[in-house]
Design a protein around this motif. Structure first.
Motif, PDB file in Angstrom:
ATOM      1  N   TYR A  32       0.884  -1.174   0.000  1.00 49.29           N
ATOM      2  CA  TYR A  32       0.000   0.000   0.000  1.00 49.29           C
ATOM      3  C   TYR A  32       0.913   1.213   0.000  1.00 49.29           C
ATOM      4  O   TYR A  32       1.876   1.259   0.782  1.00 49.29           O
ATOM      5  CB  TYR A  32      -0.904  -0.031   1.231  1.00 49.29           C
ATOM      6  CG  TYR A  32      -2.026   0.981   1.220  1.00 49.29           C
ATOM      7  CD1 TYR A  32      -2.075   1.993   2.170  1.00 49.29           C
ATOM      8  CD2 TYR A  32      -3.064   0.904   0.302  1.00 49.29           C
ATOM      9  CE1 TYR A  32      -3.111   2.905   2.184  1.00 49.29           C
ATOM     10  CE2 TYR A  32      -4.106   1.812   0.306  1.00 49.29           C
ATOM     11  CZ  TYR A  32      -4.124   2.813   1.258  1.00 49.29           C
ATOM     12  OH  TYR A  32      -5.163   3.706   1.259  1.00 49.29           O
ATOM     13  N   TYR A  36       1.217  11.699   1.414  1.00 49.54           N
ATOM     14  CA  TYR A  36       0.692  12.632   2.397  1.00 49.54           C
ATOM     15  C   TYR A  36       1.129  14.047   2.032  1.00 49.54           C
ATOM     16  O   TYR A  36       2.232  14.279   1.524  1.00 49.54           O
ATOM     17  CB  TYR A  36       1.199  12.292   3.804  1.00 49.54           C
ATOM     18  CG  TYR A  36       0.487  11.117   4.437  1.00 49.54           C
ATOM     19  CD1 TYR A  36       0.841   9.811   4.120  1.00 49.54           C
ATOM     20  CD2 TYR A  36      -0.550  11.319   5.339  1.00 49.54           C
ATOM     21  CE1 TYR A  36       0.172   8.732   4.697  1.00 49.54           C
ATOM     22  CE2 TYR A  36      -1.221  10.251   5.917  1.00 49.54           C
ATOM     23  CZ  TYR A  36      -0.852   8.960   5.589  1.00 49.54           C
ATOM     24  OH  TYR A  36      -1.515   7.903   6.157  1.00 49.54           O
ATOM     25  N   LEU A  46      -3.557  12.516   4.431  1.00 50.07           N
ATOM     26  CA  LEU A  46      -3.571  11.620   3.271  1.00 50.07           C
ATOM     27  C   LEU A  46      -4.097  12.348   2.048  1.00 50.07           C
ATOM     28  O   LEU A  46      -5.158  12.975   2.082  1.00 50.07           O
ATOM     29  CB  LEU A  46      -4.427  10.396   3.566  1.00 50.07           C
ATOM     30  CG  LEU A  46      -4.539   9.395   2.416  1.00 50.07           C
ATOM     31  CD1 LEU A  46      -3.194   8.736   2.156  1.00 50.07           C
ATOM     32  CD2 LEU A  46      -5.603   8.355   2.711  1.00 50.07           C
ATOM     33  N   ARG A  51      -2.685   0.760  -4.553  1.00 50.71           N
ATOM     34  CA  ARG A  51      -2.275  -0.605  -4.313  1.00 50.71           C
ATOM     35  C   ARG A  51      -1.416  -1.056  -5.486  1.00 50.71           C
ATOM     36  O   ARG A  51      -1.571  -0.565  -6.601  1.00 50.71           O
ATOM     37  CB  ARG A  51      -3.520  -1.508  -4.191  1.00 50.71           C
ATOM     38  CG  ARG A  51      -4.416  -1.204  -3.016  1.00 50.71           C
ATOM     39  CD  ARG A  51      -3.827  -1.698  -1.721  1.00 50.71           C
ATOM     40  NE  ARG A  51      -3.604  -3.130  -1.706  1.00 50.71           N
ATOM     41  CZ  ARG A  51      -4.497  -4.021  -1.302  1.00 50.71           C
ATOM     42  NH1 ARG A  51      -5.683  -3.624  -0.877  1.00 50.71           N
ATOM     43  NH2 ARG A  51      -4.202  -5.306  -1.306  1.00 50.71           N
ATOM     44  N   GLN A  93       3.587   0.855   3.052  1.00 49.47           N
ATOM     45  CA  GLN A  93       2.838   0.283   4.175  1.00 49.47           C
ATOM     46  C   GLN A  93       2.538  -1.176   3.898  1.00 49.47           C
ATOM     47  O   GLN A  93       2.289  -1.568   2.760  1.00 49.47           O
ATOM     48  CB  GLN A  93       1.528   1.084   4.329  1.00 49.47           C
ATOM     49  CG  GLN A  93       0.665   0.762   5.516  1.00 49.47           C
ATOM     50  CD  GLN A  93      -0.537   1.711   5.602  1.00 49.47           C
ATOM     51  OE1 GLN A  93      -0.600   2.715   4.896  1.00 49.47           O
ATOM     52  NE2 GLN A  93      -1.482   1.392   6.464  1.00 49.47           N
ATOM     53  N   ILE A  95      -0.245  -3.862   4.643  1.00 50.31           N
ATOM     54  CA  ILE A  95      -1.626  -3.776   5.099  1.00 50.31           C
ATOM     55  C   ILE A  95      -2.019  -4.921   6.012  1.00 50.31           C
ATOM     56  O   ILE A  95      -3.158  -5.030   6.427  1.00 50.31           O
ATOM     57  CB  ILE A  95      -2.611  -3.656   3.926  1.00 50.31           C
ATOM     58  CG1 ILE A  95      -2.543  -4.898   3.027  1.00 50.31           C
ATOM     59  CG2 ILE A  95      -2.344  -2.406   3.136  1.00 50.31           C
ATOM     60  CD1 ILE A  95      -3.637  -4.899   1.970  1.00 50.31           C
ATOM     61  N   GLY A  97      -1.226  -6.843   9.773  1.00 53.92           N
ATOM     62  CA  GLY A  97      -0.639  -6.555  11.076  1.00 53.92           C
ATOM     63  C   GLY A  97      -0.770  -5.093  11.455  1.00 53.92           C
ATOM     64  O   GLY A  97      -1.811  -4.472  11.253  1.00 53.92           O
ATOM     65  N   GLN A  99       0.441  -2.437  10.204  1.00 55.13           N
ATOM     66  CA  GLN A  99       0.349  -1.478   9.100  1.00 55.13           C
ATOM     67  C   GLN A  99       1.201  -0.247   9.338  1.00 55.13           C
ATOM     68  O   GLN A  99       0.775   0.879   9.084  1.00 55.13           O
ATOM     69  CB  GLN A  99      -1.102  -1.083   8.847  1.00 55.13           C
ATOM     70  CG  GLN A  99      -1.975  -2.240   8.476  1.00 55.13           C
ATOM     71  CD  GLN A  99      -3.239  -1.813   7.742  1.00 55.13           C
ATOM     72  OE1 GLN A  99      -3.331  -0.703   7.235  1.00 55.13           O
ATOM     73  NE2 GLN A  99      -4.197  -2.699   7.667  1.00 55.13           N
ATOM     74  N   LYS A 100       2.406  -0.448   9.792  1.00 52.98           N
ATOM     75  CA  LYS A 100       3.299   0.671  10.047  1.00 52.98           C
ATOM     76  C   LYS A 100       3.682   1.354   8.743  1.00 52.98           C
ATOM     77  O   LYS A 100       3.966   0.698   7.746  1.00 52.98           O
ATOM     78  CB  LYS A 100       4.550   0.176  10.767  1.00 52.98           C
ATOM     79  CG  LYS A 100       4.271  -0.404  12.148  1.00 52.98           C
ATOM     80  CD  LYS A 100       5.501  -1.060  12.724  1.00 52.98           C
ATOM     81  CE  LYS A 100       5.759  -2.416  12.102  1.00 52.98           C
ATOM     82  NZ  LYS A 100       6.895  -3.106  12.740  1.00 52.98           N
ATOM     83  N   LEU A 101       3.693   2.674   8.768  1.00 48.78           N
ATOM     84  CA  LEU A 101       4.101   3.457   7.608  1.00 48.78           C
ATOM     85  C   LEU A 101       5.610   3.680   7.642  1.00 48.78           C
ATOM     86  O   LEU A 101       6.175   4.008   8.680  1.00 48.78           O
ATOM     87  CB  LEU A 101       3.413   4.820   7.616  1.00 48.78           C
ATOM     88  CG  LEU A 101       1.951   4.874   7.192  1.00 48.78           C
ATOM     89  CD1 LEU A 101       1.337   6.195   7.632  1.00 48.78           C
ATOM     90  CD2 LEU A 101       1.825   4.695   5.695  1.00 48.78           C
ATOM     91  N   PHE A 103       8.193   6.202   5.756  1.00 47.49           N
ATOM     92  CA  PHE A 103       8.112   7.422   4.973  1.00 47.49           C
ATOM     93  C   PHE A 103       9.390   7.705   4.195  1.00 47.49           C
ATOM     94  O   PHE A 103      10.493   7.348   4.623  1.00 47.49           O
ATOM     95  CB  PHE A 103       7.858   8.618   5.897  1.00 47.49           C
ATOM     96  CG  PHE A 103       6.451   8.735   6.365  1.00 47.49           C
ATOM     97  CD1 PHE A 103       6.041   8.113   7.527  1.00 47.49           C
ATOM     98  CD2 PHE A 103       5.531   9.486   5.655  1.00 47.49           C
ATOM     99  CE1 PHE A 103       4.735   8.227   7.976  1.00 47.49           C
ATOM    100  CE2 PHE A 103       4.218   9.605   6.093  1.00 47.49           C
ATOM    101  CZ  PHE A 103       3.819   8.973   7.253  1.00 47.49           C
TER     102      PHE A 103
END
Lengths: 113, 112
Positions: A32, A36, A46, A51, A93, A95, A97, A99-101, A103
């Motif tokens: 994902y 931002y 966002l 995807r 990311q 998707i 668990g 879902q930590k970003l 950057f």
């Protein structure tokens, strides 16, 4: 370890022009890819996300192009306006668990009137 | 704004003092995160929580601890603040349905 690399660090575009920001990721498990937008003194918001099963997503003047084989994606802002002047962050990311970003470093975009 | 409130919004503190930042949410989201933002680094994950009393480390967790005693509050503590912890701290939540992560307005911390 920098898993998402973003370029350029800063960008100046004339009003009405096209702004292009590029990102590359390393972890092929990412599934994902959000962008931002952040204005001074505010939190990131966002803007648009994609995807990896599609190569392009468009929302108004904003388009994400995605190249899975190259592990690269980019943000295109058409007809750039002074109100688009902000810092833009790409992110990757998982998707599942938490879902930590992760950057990119950010791009400061300035649109000259 | 996804119902996220951070406090304090601005703080100046001295090296070696403890500092606690609070993130409060009103929409019962399970996942909450603390990020820090520094020039040239984007945003980096400090800690996150996936439920009451369930927390885990992010990529820059050294010098930080967190607690989540109730769903709506996620606290970030600097046990002994250092100048390298001068930063902007953002709390974030993930929607319970969907992938979108929303950020708060930030807490500006200066350690002198």
């Amino acid at each position: 370890q920098q898993q998402v690399k973003q370029s350029p660090q800063s960008l100046i575009v004339q009003k009405g022009g096209i702004s292009i920001i590029n990102c590359a990721y390393e972890n092929t498990a990412f599934d994902y890819f959000p962008w931002y937008q952040q204005f001074p003194g505010k939190g990131p918001a966002l803007l648009i996300a994609i995807r990896p099963d599609v190569s392009e997503k468009k929302e108004g003047r904003f388009t994400i192009s995605f190249n899975k084989s190259a592990k690269q994606f980019s943000l295109h802002i058409m007809d750039s306006q002074p109100g688009d002047s902000a810092t833009y962050f790409c992110a990757s990311q998982l998707i599942q668990g938490a879902q930590k970003l992760v950057f990119g470093q950010g791009t400061r975009l300035t649109i000259n009137p | 704004d996804a119902g996220i409130t951070q406090s304090p919004r601005h703080k100046v503190t001295e090296t070696g003092t403890p500092v606690t930042l609070r993130c409060h949410q009103t929409e019962n989201h399970r996942y909450m995160y603390w990020y820090r933002q520094d020039p040239g680094h984007g945003l980096r994950l400090i800690h996150y929580s996936y439920g009451v009393k369930d927390t885990d480390k992010g990529e820059v967790s050294d010098g930080y601890s967190v607690s989540r005693s109730k769903t709506e509050d996620f606290l970030l503590t600097l046990e002994s603040a250092t100048s390298s912890q001068t930063s902007v701290y953002f709390c974030a939540i993930r929607q319970n349905s969907g992938n979108t992560i929303y950020f708060g307005e930030g807490s500006w911390l200066t350690v002198v």
